[in-house]
Design a protein around this motif. Sequence first.
Motif, PDB file in Angstrom:
ATOM      1  N   HIS A 158       0.813  -1.217   0.000  1.00  0.00           N
ATOM      2  CA  HIS A 158       0.000   0.000   0.000  1.00  0.00           C
ATOM      3  C   HIS A 158       0.846   1.265   0.000  1.00  0.00           C
ATOM      4  N   CYS A 168      -7.678   1.468  -4.552  1.00  0.00           N
ATOM      5  CA  CYS A 168      -7.368   0.141  -4.018  1.00  0.00           C
ATOM      6  C   CYS A 168      -8.647  -0.650  -3.722  1.00  0.00           C
ATOM      7  N   CYS A 172      -9.103  -0.310   1.942  1.00  0.00           N
ATOM      8  CA  CYS A 172      -8.115   0.730   1.654  1.00  0.00           C
ATOM      9  C   CYS A 172      -8.762   1.854   0.876  1.00  0.00           C
ATOM     10  N   HIS A 177      -1.772   2.622  -5.349  1.00  0.00           N
ATOM     11  CA  HIS A 177      -0.873   1.894  -4.456  1.00  0.00           C
ATOM     12  C   HIS A 177      -0.098   0.823  -5.224  1.00  0.00           C
TER      13      HIS A 177
END
Length: 299
Positions: A158, A168, A172, A177
């Motif tokens: 991440h 994401c 998240c 990422h």
Amino acid sequence: MVERAIGIDVGGTKIAAGVVDRDGRILRRVEQPTPTESRDEFLGVLDEIVDELRGDGIEAIGFGLPSTIDQRTGRVVGSVHVPLEDFDFRDHAAERFSVPVALDNDGNAACIAEWKIGAGRGSNHMVMLTLGTGIGGGLILDGKPYRGSVGAGAEIGHMVLEYGGEPCGGNCTGHGHFEQVSSGRAADRKAVELLGPGATGRELVGEARAGNEAALGAVREIGKRLGAALGSLVNVFNPEVIVIGGGFSQARDLFLEPALETMKVEALPPGRDLVRVVPALLGPDAGLVGAGFVGLEAA
Ligand SMILES: [Zn+2]
């Protein structure tokens, strides 16, 4: 001293468990599909697995979970693929099985296994990347597994590589990422774009090997993004070794060269010239062996 522990590697599709000794040997093993529908069903399967493996001399259990763990309390804070979210898992397991129990995230577990008996053996500063559908990871710093302030470990997948990039999703809220731009998922996305609906990253890699220039270009581009992340990791941690495993790393004959070229541009000397980037040695067993080591640590 406890010589053997049960290691339980919980994945999104299967639970791989075994009795692991201090040399990382798997003495017995059991595998079951992961129940993902309900927590009760999941915990029932864990009971069966532990019943089957426990016996004389098993005095600890270690778990590798695809989850965010708060080690202060042993609570699973986030867990997209298995039904453990917001659950005091360590307390539950310690009470249920009446032995010391330890948890770690799956990336850390694999990292610990590769560090102790695999490709990172003998190093004091190591980065592990597991390139699968997403990207898991772990760090060994100053000769110890790094787990951070609450013990959740290093969520290397991440890191932001592209501000404002692809979201994401799941737990998240981030964008661009590392695991969105340089994993099996990125290959899947590119496959659909180049080969049509339903195409997978595996097919993209197959096409690239068969001489499809556009497919090869796409896999090499994913490699360059991986290289940018490797460059940042070298700059931040100055590791001796970066170990790369996971299913997508099977395509490293296609992506490693552009990755290393990019890494050499982005990373500063002398770290970039000293770091070794090597394939993982333990394959899919890394998570199970690492979970066993985590259990031995707890005993
Ligand atoms: Zn993310």
